[in-house]
Structure formats: C-alpha cells, structure tokens
Design a protein around this motif. Structure first.
Motif, PDB file in Angstrom:
ATOM      1  N   LYS A   1      -3.431  -4.103 -15.459  1.00 56.09           N
ATOM      2  CA  LYS A   1      -2.497  -3.274 -14.667  1.00 56.09           C
ATOM      3  C   LYS A   1      -1.347  -2.777 -15.545  1.00 56.09           C
ATOM      4  O   LYS A   1      -0.860  -1.669 -15.387  1.00 56.09           O
TER       5      LYS A   1
ATOM      6  N   ARG B   1     -13.127  -3.194 -11.016  1.00 56.34           N
ATOM      7  CA  ARG B   1     -12.299  -2.744  -9.900  1.00 56.34           C
ATOM      8  C   ARG B   1     -10.877  -2.357 -10.332  1.00 56.34           C
ATOM      9  O   ARG B   1     -10.282  -1.436  -9.783  1.00 56.34           O
TER      10      ARG B   1
ATOM     11  N   ASP C   1      -9.082   0.372   1.185  1.00 57.63           N
ATOM     12  CA  ASP C   1      -8.360   1.072   2.250  1.00 57.63           C
ATOM     13  C   ASP C   1      -6.839   0.875   2.177  1.00 57.63           C
ATOM     14  O   ASP C   1      -6.070   1.797   2.432  1.00 57.63           O
ATOM     15  N   LEU C   2      -6.414  -0.321   1.788  1.00 56.24           N
ATOM     16  CA  LEU C   2      -4.955  -0.567   1.733  1.00 56.24           C
ATOM     17  C   LEU C   2      -4.305   0.260   0.622  1.00 56.24           C
ATOM     18  O   LEU C   2      -3.202   0.779   0.794  1.00 56.24           O
TER      19      LEU C   2
ATOM     20  N   SER D   1      -2.723  -8.197  -0.483  1.00 50.94           N
ATOM     21  CA  SER D   1      -3.669  -7.684  -1.488  1.00 50.94           C
ATOM     22  C   SER D   1      -2.941  -7.528  -2.821  1.00 50.94           C
ATOM     23  O   SER D   1      -1.929  -6.824  -2.910  1.00 50.94           O
ATOM     24  N   VAL D   2      -3.479  -8.184  -3.824  1.00 52.51           N
ATOM     25  CA  VAL D   2      -2.892  -8.117  -5.170  1.00 52.51           C
ATOM     26  C   VAL D   2      -2.982  -6.675  -5.686  1.00 52.51           C
ATOM     27  O   VAL D   2      -1.995  -6.060  -6.076  1.00 52.51           O
ATOM     28  N   GLY D   3      -4.200  -6.132  -5.645  1.00 51.64           N
ATOM     29  CA  GLY D   3      -4.433  -4.803  -6.198  1.00 51.64           C
ATOM     30  C   GLY D   3      -3.602  -3.735  -5.487  1.00 51.64           C
ATOM     31  O   GLY D   3      -3.000  -2.870  -6.133  1.00 51.64           O
TER      32      GLY D   3
ATOM     33  N   ASP E   1      -9.855 -17.503  -7.562  1.00 49.18           N
ATOM     34  CA  ASP E   1     -10.448 -17.382  -8.895  1.00 49.18           C
ATOM     35  C   ASP E   1     -10.671 -18.738  -9.577  1.00 49.18           C
ATOM     36  O   ASP E   1     -11.213 -18.783 -10.683  1.00 49.18           O
TER      37      ASP E   1
ATOM     38  N   ILE F   1     -10.424 -15.757   0.966  1.00 42.51           N
ATOM     39  CA  ILE F   1     -10.050 -14.446   0.406  1.00 42.51           C
ATOM     40  C   ILE F   1     -11.251 -13.495   0.344  1.00 42.51           C
ATOM     41  O   ILE F   1     -11.164 -12.360   0.771  1.00 42.51           O
TER      42      ILE F   1
HETATM   43  C1  UD1 Z   1      -7.313  -9.448  -7.663  1.00 43.01           C
HETATM   44  C2  UD1 Z   1      -7.848 -10.080  -8.931  1.00 43.01           C
HETATM   45  C3  UD1 Z   1      -9.001 -11.015  -8.605  1.00 43.01           C
HETATM   46  C4  UD1 Z   1      -8.572 -12.035  -7.567  1.00 43.01           C
HETATM   47  C5  UD1 Z   1      -7.946 -11.344  -6.352  1.00 43.01           C
HETATM   48  C6  UD1 Z   1      -7.368 -12.320  -5.336  1.00 43.01           C
HETATM   49  C7  UD1 Z   1      -7.489  -8.380 -10.623  1.00 43.01           C
HETATM   50  C8  UD1 Z   1      -8.096  -7.449 -11.600  1.00 43.01           C
HETATM   51  N1  UD1 Z   1      -8.336  -9.050  -9.829  1.00 43.01           N
HETATM   52  O1  UD1 Z   1      -8.361  -8.686  -7.092  1.00 43.01           O
HETATM   53  O2  UD1 Z   1      -9.403 -11.663  -9.803  1.00 43.01           O
HETATM   54  O3  UD1 Z   1      -9.696 -12.768  -7.124  1.00 43.01           O
HETATM   55  O4  UD1 Z   1      -6.892 -10.470  -6.767  1.00 43.01           O
HETATM   56  O5  UD1 Z   1      -6.433 -13.145  -5.936  1.00 43.01           O
HETATM   57  O6  UD1 Z   1      -6.282  -8.561 -10.584  1.00 43.01           O
HETATM   58  N2  UD1 Z   1      -8.915  -5.861   0.539  1.00 43.01           N
HETATM   59  C9  UD1 Z   1      -9.149  -4.934   1.530  1.00 43.01           C
HETATM   60  N3  UD1 Z   1      -8.670  -3.660   1.354  1.00 43.01           N
HETATM   61  C10 UD1 Z   1      -7.984  -3.284   0.244  1.00 43.01           C
HETATM   62  C11 UD1 Z   1      -7.737  -4.238  -0.764  1.00 43.01           C
HETATM   63  C12 UD1 Z   1      -8.217  -5.519  -0.590  1.00 43.01           C
HETATM   64  O7  UD1 Z   1      -9.766  -5.246   2.557  1.00 43.01           O
HETATM   65  O8  UD1 Z   1      -7.592  -2.110   0.150  1.00 43.01           O
HETATM   66  C13 UD1 Z   1      -9.399  -7.250   0.717  1.00 43.01           C
HETATM   67  C14 UD1 Z   1     -10.396  -7.694  -0.342  1.00 43.01           C
HETATM   68  O9  UD1 Z   1     -11.699  -7.297  -0.018  1.00 43.01           O
HETATM   69  C15 UD1 Z   1     -10.200  -9.182  -0.326  1.00 43.01           C
HETATM   70  C16 UD1 Z   1      -8.715  -9.344  -0.029  1.00 43.01           C
HETATM   71  O10 UD1 Z   1      -8.303  -8.107   0.515  1.00 43.01           O
HETATM   72  O11 UD1 Z   1     -10.932  -9.755   0.740  1.00 43.01           O
HETATM   73  C17 UD1 Z   1      -7.862  -9.652  -1.257  1.00 43.01           C
HETATM   74  O12 UD1 Z   1      -8.155  -8.733  -2.270  1.00 43.01           O
HETATM   75  P1  UD1 Z   1      -7.087  -8.311  -3.400  1.00 43.01           P
HETATM   76  O13 UD1 Z   1      -5.949  -9.259  -3.355  1.00 43.01           O
HETATM   77  O14 UD1 Z   1      -6.815  -6.870  -3.234  1.00 43.01           O
HETATM   78  O15 UD1 Z   1      -7.926  -8.553  -4.702  1.00 43.01           O
HETATM   79  P2  UD1 Z   1      -8.058  -7.626  -5.963  1.00 43.01           P
HETATM   80  O16 UD1 Z   1      -6.749  -6.973  -6.245  1.00 43.01           O
HETATM   81  O17 UD1 Z   1      -9.259  -6.778  -5.851  1.00 43.01           O
END
Ligand code: UD1
Length: 419
Positions: free
Chosen positions: A27, A92, A124-125, A163-165, A306, A328
């Motif tokens: 990031k 991703r 979506d988020l 959501s982290v991402g 993780d 998660i």
């Molecule tokens: C990041 C990490 C990953 C870790 C995860 C949770 C990176 C590159 N990857 O992934 O290693 O396992 O955090 O700690 O940093 N979701 C939605 N909609 C969205 C976004 C997420 O439904 O728009 C859901 C996902 O499917 C999941 C949950 O939210 O079930 C958490 O995901 P998220 O925290 O976003 O994980 P990543 O950022 O993809």
C-alpha cells in the motif's frame, strides 16, 4: 512448480530477522502514484507480490530502483491510468492503485482483483467510499471504470464492517480530495498507521490512523518523502510458533510484541513464552508440548486471520481440544484436509474447526492452498516425523522472504526442489 522438502523433528535454535511487512509495503508503494516527487521506502521485503506491484506501478509510469531493501519510486508522469487484468488478477492489493490514480489524474480503469482464493472478497466498500467522494463508477467486462472530472471531495464514510483494504484505499484517495474525509469504523491494523506515517511524510494531513475514526484533511498536492516499513507481524507470529511445534528457542530480530495484538495471549496460553528484548522478541516453548487454546479471528487487535492456519498447525499436536473460529473470510479452512493428510484430527463445521491434538504428525505430500496456509504446512512439517513435501510453493514466495534460508540457519532440514 517448486516444492519444499522438510525433514521434521529437529528443534530450532538461533536468530531469524523479520522482514518489512508485505501488507504495508504494497500500500505504501501505491502511494507513489499520488505524487510527482521521489518516494524512498526502506525495509522493503523482496517478494513476488512486491515485484508484481512494481510491474504495475512501472506500467503506470513510475521509475523504480531497488538497492538491497531500499526501494526508490518516482512517478513523475502518469503514462497510463489503466491497470490491466493480467497485473491485478494475481494480487488483490493492486486494486489500491484505483484511488490514487483517480485522485491525481481524475480517471482510472482498473481490473477487478484476484488474489488468494479465500472466500468471495468483494470490493464494494472500496467503491462505495470512492463514490461518496465524488467518483462516477461503472463496471464493464471485469473492469472498474472511474472518473472524477472535478476531482474528489471529502466525505463521511461509515463502513458497515471493518475492512483493511477499504480503509487504506479511502485514506490514499482522501489525501488529495477537496476538504475533510472522516472514516468511521476504520480498520486499526498496524499497517494502517504505517501507511498514514508514509503519507504524512509526503505532506498529507491525517489524524487518528490506528483508531476507529480517521480524519483526513485533503491537500492540493503531495511531495516526495522517505518511509521505513514496519516489521511483518504475520511473519513474526508464524516464526514465533515454530518452537511451539518443533521445540527450541528463537530470537526474532526486529520483531515487536506490540504489533501482535491478541496473538500474544493465545500463544502464551498455548505454552509459548514470548519476551520483548532489545532489538527483537525471544520465543521458546515451555514444556514438551503445547496446550490447546480456543481462538476467534477478528480485526486487529483481535487474533489475525492471517495466523489462523499456522495456529491450526500448532494446535494439531497440542494437548487437548481446540476450537478455531474464522470470522473474517468464509472458506478459509482449505488447509484443514492437508493437515489431516499428516495425521491431524480436525473437523470443520461452518466457521469453526475443532482440532483434537495428536502427539505427533507424520510427514506427507501436501498442497499449499494459499499464502498463509502454506506457512501452516511448513510449520506442521517442521514438527512432523519424517519427510513432508509442500507442493505449490509459489504461494509462499508471494509473502515470506527467504523462508528456507531463515529456517536452515536455525537448524531446520528444508530444501527447495526446483521443477
Ligand atoms: C487484508 C490483508 C490480508 C488479511 C486481511 C484481513 C493485504 C494485502 N491483505 O486483506 O492479508 O487477511 O486484510 O486482515 O493487506 N470485504 C467486503 N467488501 C469490501 C472489502 C472487504 O465484503 O469491499 C470483506 C472481505 O471479503 C472479508 C472482510 O471484508 O470478508 C475483510 O476484508 P479486508 O479487511 O478488506 O481484507 P483485505 O484488505 O482484502
């Protein structure tokens, strides 16, 4: 496809240097697209995922130079605002170039992401947050086509779940949006604060990163900067479990206990002693065998998803019955049948895996199913009797730097078979 051959049963003694955090590095790299200045990032891990991100950034117009663990990036001009399927599908995190491109150039076309096959993982988020900031978004043939002809503006974003991402993506885009963006229910993972530190060094105005509410005051432009990536807490947690399965004592250089959240309590309860010392963490197993502990994966500071597969490897030979609940990612138990091939007694019911500890696992041929699961299989192999062959090692190369070298230094018998 390369394989790893591991002869288990040797206790591990020595020192392992923990690398910079992959999830933060990716990031922080994307932040380079926000400025025409030079971004210098130190403590970078050398990983396949980092190479993939580099290829993507260079394709957008960034110059890149790697010297040891220092990466210099310079996106003086953006030559393409399109992130093609081939470069985004494998990882991703590459989707996070969308916000910076949109904030700087007013438009972007980014393929929907891929990455580890762990559940549906929609975006979506991410898209809702960018839309709230004024982006016009269309989906077409697997691509997100986004435009912000008048630039992005600040917005109040209230995520329905953490959501982290999406938190990182919003933060990146908001640095150049007009006015204030407030993120409620933000992720609190240490990587969020690390990214905010980097953006702040580039001139962004961010408050509250690492807490549930983040305030970002948009600025007209960001400049170049310097940043050092924080140590990888997932690599730390994984190696901290190694003496738990194989015995011995390790010093994890650069590791920080404060980054591990609830994993510290879970490991200590299982019988692994963790001690923060100057320059790193010392870990050893108390007694001959770990104890069963129940864990529930949660956003930080909860137990990280993780480390779930690695913890399952630890529990496979612990004394007693442990319940591991994954909250998660749906479907993140694909490693359970692989552990079963090694003699583990694991039953999965929906989101919960029940692990009945056996005295010893037996080496077998197993298949790495995702990045973290692969590390779980390596740990299981280190403790098992006889030889374990871990197939599909490319998953490991995405996220664990110089894994065999680090383990061999501590006495492990592990070898890469090139194919
Ligand atoms: C990041 C990490 C990953 C870790 C995860 C949770 C990176 C590159 N990857 O992934 O290693 O396992 O955090 O700690 O940093 N979701 C939605 N909609 C969205 C976004 C997420 O439904 O728009 C859901 C996902 O499917 C999941 C949950 O939210 O079930 C958490 O995901 P998220 O925290 O976003 O994980 P990543 O950022 O993809």
């Amino acid at each position: 496809m390369d394989k790893l051959a591991i002869i288990g049963g040797r206790p591990l003694f020595g020192e392992i240097a923990i690398s910079g955090a992959k999830n933060s590095a990716l990031k922080v790299m994307a932040a380079t697209l926000l400025t025409d200045g030079v971004l210098t990032i130190s403590n970078m891990p050398r990983l396949a995922d980092v190479d993939m991100m580099l290829r993507l950034l260079m394709q957008h117009g960034a110059d890149a130079k790697f010297e040891g663990s220092v990466l210099t990036l310079h996106a003086k001009d953006i030559v393409s605002t399109e992130a093609p399927y081939d470069l985004v599908r494998k990882m991703r995190a590459s989707f996070n170039v969308l916000g910076p491109l949109l904030a700087r150039e007013g438009k972007a076309k980014v393929s929907l992401p891929g990455g580890c096959a762990i559940g549906a993982r929609p975006v979506d988020l991410h898209l809702k947050a960018l839309t709230a900031m004024g982006a016009e978004i269309e989906l077409d043939e697997g691509y997100v086509i986004a435009a912000a002809p008048n630039g992005l503006h600040g917005a109040k974003i209230d995520f329905p779940f953490v959501s982290v991402g999406a938190t990182e993506h919003t933060m990146l885009a908001a640095t150049l949006a007009k006015g204030e963006t407030v993120i409620h229910n933000a992720a609190r993972e240490p990587e969020i604060a690390d990214l905010a530190d980097c953006l702040t060094a580039m001139g962004a105005k961010i408050e509250g990163a690492g807490e549930s509410t983040i305030h970002i005051q948009g600025v007209g432009a960001l400049h170049g900067g310097e940043h050092s990536v924080l140590p990888d807490r997932i690599e730390t947690g994984s190696y901290a479990m190694a003496p738990g399965v194989a015995g011995g004592e390790l010093f994890l250089r650069h590791a920080r206990l404060d980054l591990l959240g609830a994993a510290v309590g879970a490991l200590e309860e299982a019988g692994i002693r963790l001690e923060q010392q100057e320059g790193g963490i010392r870990v050893r197993r108390e007694g001959d065998r770990c104890r069963a502990v129940n864990v529930l994966t949660q956003p930080f500071p909860g137990f990280p998803t993780d480390l779930q597969a690695q913890f399952m490897a630890l529990m496979a030979t612990a004394d007693g019955v442990s319940a591991i609940k994954e909250t998660i990612f749906e479907g993140r138990f694909m490693h359970a049948p692989e552990f079963a091939r090694m003699g583990a007694n694991i039953s999965v019911d929906g989101q919960t895996a029940t692990v009945r500890g056996v005295k010893r696992l037996k080496g077998a041929q197993v298949m790495a199913t995702d990045l973290r699961a692969s590390m779980g299989l390596v740990l299981a192999g280190l403790g098992a009797e006889g030889q374990t062959i871990v197939n599909r090692v490319y998953h490991l190369d995405r996220g664990f730097e110089r894994l065999e070298e680090k383990l061999i230094q501590c006495g492990a018998l592990i070898e890469r078979i090139k194919e």
